[in-house]
Design a protein around this motif. Structure first.
Motif, PDB file in Angstrom:
ATOM      1  N   LEU A   1     -36.214  -5.291  20.879  1.00  0.00           N
ATOM      2  CA  LEU A   1     -34.878  -5.001  19.879  1.00  0.00           C
ATOM      3  C   LEU A   1     -34.697  -5.906  19.005  1.00  0.00           C
ATOM      4  CD1 LEU A   1     -33.531  -3.464  22.756  1.00  0.00           C
ATOM      5  CD2 LEU A   1     -34.146  -2.392  20.857  1.00  0.00           C
ATOM      6  N   GLY A   2     -34.443  -5.718  17.974  1.00  0.00           N
ATOM      7  CA  GLY A   2     -33.953  -7.041  16.422  1.00  0.00           C
ATOM      8  C   GLY A   2     -32.676  -6.794  16.966  1.00  0.00           C
ATOM      9  N   GLU A   3     -31.844  -7.043  15.388  1.00  0.00           N
ATOM     10  CA  GLU A   3     -30.818  -7.032  15.504  1.00  0.00           C
ATOM     11  C   GLU A   3     -29.592  -6.310  14.850  1.00  0.00           C
ATOM     12  OE1 GLU A   3     -27.331 -11.006  15.927  1.00  0.00           O
ATOM     13  OE2 GLU A   3     -28.944 -11.057  14.657  1.00  0.00           O
ATOM     14  N   GLN A   4     -28.518  -6.183  14.367  1.00  0.00           N
ATOM     15  CA  GLN A   4     -28.198  -4.796  13.827  1.00  0.00           C
ATOM     16  C   GLN A   4     -27.914  -5.937  12.615  1.00  0.00           C
ATOM     17  OE1 GLN A   4     -24.558  -3.016  14.820  1.00  0.00           O
ATOM     18  NE2 GLN A   4     -25.727  -1.204  15.037  1.00  0.00           N
TER      19      GLN A   4
ATOM     20  N   ALA B   1     -27.630  -4.978  19.190  1.00  0.00           N
ATOM     21  CA  ALA B   1     -29.714  -5.206  19.476  1.00  0.00           C
ATOM     22  C   ALA B   1     -29.566  -3.593  18.918  1.00  0.00           C
ATOM     23  CB  ALA B   1     -29.597  -4.220  20.558  1.00  0.00           C
ATOM     24  N   ALA B   2     -30.668  -3.100  18.069  1.00  0.00           N
ATOM     25  CA  ALA B   2     -31.007  -2.252  17.328  1.00  0.00           C
ATOM     26  C   ALA B   2     -32.729  -1.871  16.965  1.00  0.00           C
ATOM     27  CB  ALA B   2     -30.894  -3.208  15.235  1.00  0.00           C
ATOM     28  N   LEU B   3     -32.692  -1.080  16.413  1.00  0.00           N
ATOM     29  CA  LEU B   3     -34.646  -0.522  16.726  1.00  0.00           C
ATOM     30  C   LEU B   3     -35.316  -0.852  15.268  1.00  0.00           C
ATOM     31  CD1 LEU B   3     -36.652   1.045  18.607  1.00  0.00           C
ATOM     32  CD2 LEU B   3     -35.327   2.849  18.285  1.00  0.00           C
ATOM     33  N   GLY B   4     -34.399  -0.972  13.849  1.00  0.00           N
ATOM     34  CA  GLY B   4     -34.271  -0.365  12.758  1.00  0.00           C
ATOM     35  C   GLY B   4     -35.036   0.654  12.121  1.00  0.00           C
ATOM     36  N   VAL B   5     -34.252   1.624  12.722  1.00  0.00           N
ATOM     37  CA  VAL B   5     -35.019   3.115  12.277  1.00  0.00           C
ATOM     38  C   VAL B   5     -33.464   3.647  12.017  1.00  0.00           C
ATOM     39  CG1 VAL B   5     -36.934   3.212  13.947  1.00  0.00           C
ATOM     40  CG2 VAL B   5     -34.966   4.144  14.516  1.00  0.00           C
TER      41      VAL B   5
ATOM     42  N   LEU C   1     -28.812   1.532  23.013  1.00  0.00           N
ATOM     43  CA  LEU C   1     -28.245   0.181  21.890  1.00  0.00           C
ATOM     44  C   LEU C   1     -27.501  -0.685  22.078  1.00  0.00           C
ATOM     45  CD1 LEU C   1     -30.617   1.039  19.120  1.00  0.00           C
ATOM     46  CD2 LEU C   1     -31.807  -0.005  20.481  1.00  0.00           C
ATOM     47  N   ALA C   2     -26.271  -0.124  22.607  1.00  0.00           N
ATOM     48  CA  ALA C   2     -25.022  -1.247  22.184  1.00  0.00           C
ATOM     49  C   ALA C   2     -24.730  -1.512  23.997  1.00  0.00           C
ATOM     50  CB  ALA C   2     -24.045  -0.222  22.641  1.00  0.00           C
ATOM     51  N   ALA C   3     -25.456  -1.871  24.804  1.00  0.00           N
ATOM     52  CA  ALA C   3     -25.690  -2.144  25.724  1.00  0.00           C
ATOM     53  C   ALA C   3     -26.664  -2.591  26.259  1.00  0.00           C
ATOM     54  CB  ALA C   3     -25.597  -0.721  27.498  1.00  0.00           C
TER      55      ALA C   3
ATOM     56  N   GLY D   1     -38.999  -4.907  10.856  1.00  0.00           N
ATOM     57  CA  GLY D   1     -38.502  -3.928  11.552  1.00  0.00           C
ATOM     58  C   GLY D   1     -39.295  -3.619  13.607  1.00  0.00           C
ATOM     59  N   PRO D   2     -38.463  -3.635  14.256  1.00  0.00           N
ATOM     60  CA  PRO D   2     -38.842  -3.200  15.722  1.00  0.00           C
ATOM     61  C   PRO D   2     -39.469  -2.181  15.873  1.00  0.00           C
ATOM     62  CG  PRO D   2     -36.726  -4.302  15.865  1.00  0.00           C
ATOM     63  CD  PRO D   2     -36.833  -4.083  14.626  1.00  0.00           C
ATOM     64  N   ALA D   3     -39.184  -0.670  14.916  1.00  0.00           N
ATOM     65  CA  ALA D   3     -39.310   0.307  15.326  1.00  0.00           C
ATOM     66  C   ALA D   3     -41.285   0.047  15.055  1.00  0.00           C
ATOM     67  CB  ALA D   3     -39.109   0.885  14.744  1.00  0.00           C
ATOM     68  N   ALA D   4     -40.882  -0.417  14.100  1.00  0.00           N
ATOM     69  CA  ALA D   4     -41.783  -0.955  12.977  1.00  0.00           C
ATOM     70  C   ALA D   4     -43.410  -1.297  13.372  1.00  0.00           C
ATOM     71  CB  ALA D   4     -42.035  -1.367  11.405  1.00  0.00           C
ATOM     72  N   LYS D   5     -43.254  -2.510  14.152  1.00  0.00           N
ATOM     73  CA  LYS D   5     -44.359  -3.401  14.970  1.00  0.00           C
ATOM     74  C   LYS D   5     -44.618  -2.348  16.240  1.00  0.00           C
ATOM     75  CE  LYS D   5     -41.990  -7.444  13.305  1.00  0.00           C
ATOM     76  NZ  LYS D   5     -41.116  -9.021  13.695  1.00  0.00           N
TER      77      LYS D   5
END
Length: 357
Positions: free
Chosen positions: A354-357, A269-273, A328-330, A297-301
């Motif tokens: 959450l997006g993808e790393q 998972a990724a937040l995009g920041v 995020l890793a969990a 990205g997820p944070a921007a949205k």
């Protein structure tokens, strides 16, 4: 290179002998003049003890004979580590921090006297995994069997195989002491945050990275990657606490690299920041400041902007970049969660997918 990894074979036989003594003591303490049936019981117990020890030793020897030929030593230009033969085509899975930025390697198998040459297929530092491939596949190259991570249980006896301190084809033993650990690599690793690691008491020493953590069924259940560091020992490895990337993740990442030449679905998972840790007026970590936000990205949205300070993700408090990475890793890509943050001193929250790393 490594943070710490394995060496030397085990002594559970002594433990079996101690159990045996307890059994004999209990049998002998019933009376000074045991009845005939008591004598028979004691005799049976005495006979069972060496048999149990021999059975365990036989299991060890069988597993070592079966799996050790699939564990190799990898020599990069300046560093040395271990690897596990992934298939019969010469693909070898190891840690990304073993290969680092190198492209070519010398590989020594358990059955070869001369090193073989190999080249990098792909390195994925985010999960600290990489695949290299032998330039020429030797006859008799044996691929390891990877187990099911869901079946790994605390208390299982395991063997760690690799090249600790350059001592190739070394074996140590221990147990699975915990599962589901989330650990961030520091001081010599890739800096990745790794989730669902298998914790083991089998010694993990420099050079063991990329080797095999094996159960008594001869299955690789993990790739030894690092050892815990004890701050009271100046950051030295903490004895008896090592970590391995679970076999399920190894198969997922290595399988994609072998098939696609790269990782196309990380599952992370990724937040995009991009972010940094901020401290309060007592110089204690107090949150994670957003430095930049990936467009779309997820944070921007979710409406986050540079300068926002993230303090919580889901149910987890966020005080440092490391705690954000571990949370995020969990999680999983596509998961909806709540992010709490501060903007110009005001508390705010938003739902983020959450997006993808």
């Amino acid at each position: 290179m490594d943070a710490s990894r394995t060496r030397a074979l085990g002594g559970a036989i002594a433990a079996a002998a101690l159990v045996c003594c307890a059994v004999l003591a209990a049998g002998c303490s019933r009376s000074a003049a045991p009845a005939p049936q008591d004598t028979g019981t004691a005799t049976t117990a005495r006979a069972a003890v060496p048999m149990a020890a021999n059975d365990l030793q036989s299991d060890y020897l069988k597993v070592i004979k079966e799996v050790l030929p699939s564990v190799v030593q990898i020599q990069a230009r300046h560093d040395l580590g271990s690897g596990v033969v992934y298939d019969g085509k010469g693909h070898i899975v190891t840690n990304a921090h073993v290969v680092q930025s190198e492209k070519t390697f010398r590989v020594t198998t358990a059955n070869s006297e001369e090193p073989l040459t190999a080249h990098l297929v792909y390195s994925y530092p985010e999960q600290d995994l990489a695949v290299i491939k032998l330039d020429k596949v030797p006859a008799g190259l044996k691929a390891a069997t990877f187990g099911d991570s869901e079946k790994v249980q605390v208390g299982q006896i395991v063997l760690a195989m690799g090249s600790p301190l350059g001592l190739s084809s070394s074996v140590t033993q221990g147990i699975v002491s915990a599962t589901g650990r989330t650990v961030s690599e520091v001081g010599g690793g890739t800096g990745a945050t790794l989730a669902n690691l298998v914790q083991t008491s089998a010694p993990i020493n420099p050079g063991n990275s990329g080797g095999a953590l094996v159960n008594l069924d001869g299955q690789v259940i993990g790739i030894p990657t690092l050892a815990a560091a004890d701050p009271n020992l100046g950051g030295s490895a903490a004895p008896g606490i090592g970590f391995a990337i679970p076999a399920s993740m190894v198969k997922t990442i290595a399988g994609q690299i072998v098939k696609e030449g790269k990782v196309v679905d990380s599952g992370r998972a990724a937040l995009g920041v991009t972010a940094r840790t901020v401290v309060d007026d007592r110089y204690q970590p107090a949150g994670v400041a957003v430095v930049s936000v990936r467009s779309g990205g997820p944070a921007a949205k979710a409406g986050l902007r540079p300068g926002d300070i993230i303090t919580r993700l889901g149910n987890e408090p966020i005080s440092t970049v490391t705690s954000l990475s571990e949370t995020l890793a969990a999680d999983r890509p596509g998961q909806k969660t709540t992010v709490r943050y501060q903007r110009a001193g005001a508390e705010k929250s938003a739902t983020v997918t959450l997006g993808e790393q």
